[in-house]
Design a protein around this motif. Sequence first.
Motif, mmCIF file in Angstrom:
data_model
loop_
_atom_site.group_PDB
_atom_site.id
_atom_site.type_symbol
_atom_site.label_atom_id
_atom_site.label_comp_id
_atom_site.label_asym_id
_atom_site.label_seq_id
_atom_site.Cartn_x
_atom_site.Cartn_y
_atom_site.Cartn_z
ATOM 1 N N PHE A 29 0.859 -1.175 0.000
ATOM 2 C CA PHE A 29 0.000 0.000 0.000
ATOM 3 C C PHE A 29 0.900 1.231 0.000
ATOM 4 C CE2 PHE A 29 -2.597 3.204 2.306
ATOM 5 C CZ PHE A 29 -3.554 3.376 1.319
ATOM 6 N N PHE A 31 1.764 4.488 0.523
ATOM 7 C CA PHE A 31 1.391 5.744 1.176
ATOM 8 C C PHE A 31 1.941 6.929 0.393
ATOM 9 C CE2 PHE A 31 0.631 4.749 5.965
ATOM 10 C CZ PHE A 31 -0.179 3.681 5.634
ATOM 11 N N ILE A 43 -4.718 8.599 5.956
ATOM 12 C CA ILE A 43 -4.008 7.372 5.587
ATOM 13 C C ILE A 43 -4.653 6.162 6.251
ATOM 14 C CG2 ILE A 43 -1.849 6.100 5.980
ATOM 15 C CD1 ILE A 43 -1.757 7.866 3.486
ATOM 16 N N PHE A 47 -6.027 3.103 4.173
ATOM 17 C CA PHE A 47 -5.517 1.763 4.461
ATOM 18 C C PHE A 47 -6.669 0.813 4.764
ATOM 19 C CE2 PHE A 47 -3.836 -1.706 6.904
ATOM 20 C CZ PHE A 47 -2.569 -1.932 6.395
ATOM 21 N N ALA A 61 2.393 -1.285 4.621
ATOM 22 C CA ALA A 61 2.457 0.169 4.475
ATOM 23 C C ALA A 61 3.821 0.534 3.906
ATOM 24 C CB ALA A 61 2.265 0.834 5.830
ATOM 25 N N SER A 62 3.882 1.611 3.144
ATOM 26 C CA SER A 62 5.179 1.997 2.605
ATOM 27 C C SER A 62 5.329 3.506 2.517
ATOM 28 C CB SER A 62 5.388 1.372 1.222
ATOM 29 O OG SER A 62 4.458 1.875 0.295
ATOM 30 N N PHE A 77 4.135 8.946 9.654
ATOM 31 C CA PHE A 77 4.102 7.587 9.104
ATOM 32 C C PHE A 77 4.165 6.538 10.207
ATOM 33 C CE2 PHE A 77 6.236 3.740 7.661
ATOM 34 C CZ PHE A 77 5.410 3.358 6.620
ATOM 35 N N CYS A 81 1.549 3.680 11.496
ATOM 36 C CA CYS A 81 1.956 2.271 11.592
ATOM 37 C C CYS A 81 1.673 1.709 12.973
ATOM 38 C CB CYS A 81 3.428 2.113 11.241
ATOM 39 S SG CYS A 81 3.774 2.339 9.486
ATOM 40 N N LEU A 84 -1.921 0.951 13.266
ATOM 41 C CA LEU A 84 -2.263 -0.242 12.486
ATOM 42 C C LEU A 84 -1.754 -1.511 13.163
ATOM 43 C CD1 LEU A 84 -1.570 1.228 8.951
ATOM 44 C CD2 LEU A 84 -3.813 0.555 9.858
ATOM 45 N N LEU A 90 -1.464 -4.279 10.420
ATOM 46 C CA LEU A 90 -0.251 -4.056 9.639
ATOM 47 C C LEU A 90 0.613 -5.309 9.631
ATOM 48 C CD1 LEU A 90 1.312 -2.022 7.955
ATOM 49 C CD2 LEU A 90 2.485 -1.312 10.041
ATOM 50 N N ILE A 93 6.248 -3.313 6.664
ATOM 51 C CA ILE A 93 6.538 -1.974 6.168
ATOM 52 C C ILE A 93 7.529 -2.100 5.022
ATOM 53 C CG2 ILE A 93 7.562 0.262 6.737
ATOM 54 C CD1 ILE A 93 6.668 -0.241 9.653
#
Length: 116
Positions: A29, A31, A43, A47, A61-62, A77, A81, A84, A90, A93
């Motif tokens: 995903f 970001f 975000i 997500f 997540a990225s 960010f 995370c 999540l 999550l 990453i």
Amino acid sequence: MREPKRNKIQSHYTALSKNYGGSIDYVNFQFYAYDSSTSVSEIMNYFNAQESRCSGAKVLASFVMGGSGGLSPANGFFLACRKLIDSGKLHGIFVWCADTSQSNDFQYEKQCRLSS
């Protein structure tokens, strides 16, 4: 301006899931595909919406080194995370790209490891 870009990004993920969902184990995903003014709560919403479309795939997540877009480490960010992770959503990453990360001794990769 944010709304059309968001819709364009989501449409790519939706098409991918629709056409290949049964074959996909992980989704990066990105970001960083969103505007740099995107907030943590936005975000999180993106997500969660993406996760619901992923047909059981694990969503990662990225962010991109150099801050060219999306929610950067400096702007929340890792907060997103953490939220999540705490909600069990999550699964990893993704940092783009290692060539750039090397110049700062992989600072954010190390921080990712500590965030899990």
